[in-house]
Motif scaffolding. Structure first.
Motif, PDB file in Angstrom:
ATOM      1  N   SER A  38      34.179  20.619 -16.916  1.00  0.00           N
ATOM      2  CA  SER A  38      35.595  20.504 -16.602  1.00  0.00           C
ATOM      3  C   SER A  38      35.770  21.341 -15.339  1.00  0.00           C
ATOM      4  O   SER A  38      35.554  22.558 -15.365  1.00  0.00           O
ATOM      5  CB  SER A  38      36.450  21.039 -17.742  1.00  0.00           C
ATOM      6  N   LEU A  39      36.123  20.687 -14.237  1.00  0.00           N
ATOM      7  CA  LEU A  39      36.063  21.324 -12.924  1.00  0.00           C
ATOM      8  C   LEU A  39      37.425  21.729 -12.372  1.00  0.00           C
ATOM      9  O   LEU A  39      37.545  22.078 -11.201  1.00  0.00           O
ATOM     10  CB  LEU A  39      35.364  20.382 -11.942  1.00  0.00           C
ATOM     11  N   GLY A  40      38.457  21.662 -13.193  1.00  0.00           N
ATOM     12  CA  GLY A  40      39.784  21.964 -12.683  1.00  0.00           C
ATOM     13  C   GLY A  40      40.347  20.762 -11.953  1.00  0.00           C
ATOM     14  O   GLY A  40      40.166  19.619 -12.389  1.00  0.00           O
ATOM     15  N   GLN A  41      40.957  20.978 -10.818  1.00  0.00           N
ATOM     16  CA  GLN A  41      41.643  19.936 -10.046  1.00  0.00           C
ATOM     17  C   GLN A  41      40.801  18.689  -9.747  1.00  0.00           C
ATOM     18  O   GLN A  41      41.316  17.585  -9.841  1.00  0.00           O
ATOM     19  CB  GLN A  41      42.217  20.566  -8.755  1.00  0.00           C
ATOM     20  N   PRO A  42      39.498  18.804  -9.415  1.00  0.00           N
ATOM     21  CA  PRO A  42      38.762  17.562  -9.142  1.00  0.00           C
ATOM     22  C   PRO A  42      38.460  16.709 -10.369  1.00  0.00           C
ATOM     23  O   PRO A  42      38.066  15.566 -10.239  1.00  0.00           O
ATOM     24  CB  PRO A  42      37.459  18.024  -8.498  1.00  0.00           C
ATOM     25  N   GLY A  43      38.572  17.256 -11.582  1.00  0.00           N
ATOM     26  CA  GLY A  43      38.315  16.450 -12.775  1.00  0.00           C
ATOM     27  C   GLY A  43      37.099  16.895 -13.552  1.00  0.00           C
ATOM     28  O   GLY A  43      36.877  18.089 -13.740  1.00  0.00           O
ATOM     29  N   THR A  44      36.290  15.925 -13.990  1.00  0.00           N
ATOM     30  CA  THR A  44      35.152  16.201 -14.869  1.00  0.00           C
ATOM     31  C   THR A  44      33.868  15.606 -14.288  1.00  0.00           C
ATOM     32  O   THR A  44      33.906  14.768 -13.391  1.00  0.00           O
ATOM     33  CB  THR A  44      35.383  15.609 -16.269  1.00  0.00           C
ATOM     34  N   SER A  45      32.750  16.037 -14.850  1.00  0.00           N
ATOM     35  CA  SER A  45      31.454  15.507 -14.437  1.00  0.00           C
ATOM     36  C   SER A  45      30.459  15.687 -15.577  1.00  0.00           C
ATOM     37  O   SER A  45      30.605  16.592 -16.402  1.00  0.00           O
ATOM     38  CB  SER A  45      30.946  16.242 -13.191  1.00  0.00           C
TER      39      SER A  45
END
Length: 104
Positions: A38-45
């Motif tokens: 969970s990367l914050g503002q950029p989303g997920t990976s």
């Protein structure tokens, strides 16, 4: 050899970056074969070491969940990443410099 424990961890080059910076996370987890970020503002990976660009200002909680899909063991860790505005460009050194024009 079956590893029955998982330890999630990752390295960030810094905890404060400038807006628009490309940022790579270095996954230092062990015992895992799948990762959920969970990367914050950029989303997920779900890639092992995501590369992202942070365009929005503010604080981001970065969470890594590392899992061993064979044993079901799982661990997680989180860090904060602050995205700040680029400093203004100092143009005072450029005052008095005349523009050059190409003559053809």
């Amino acid at each position: 050899v079956l590893i029955d424990s998982v330890v999630a961890d990752f390295f960030m080059p810094d905890d404060t970056i400038y807006q628009g910076t490309t940022f790579q996370f270095t996954n230092t987890s062990y015992g895992a074969n799948t990762w959920s970020w969970s990367l914050g503002q950029p989303g997920t990976s779900t890639v092992k070491e995501p590369i992202v660009i942070y365009d929005s200002l503010g604080s981001n909680t970065i969470v890594l969940i590392a899992t061993n899909s064979v044993t079901g063991c799982q661990d997680s860790i989180s860090y904060q990443l602050e995205v700040i505005e680029l400093p203004p460009v100092d143009t005072t050194a450029m005052q008095g410099i005349e523009a050059f024009k190409t003559i053809s």
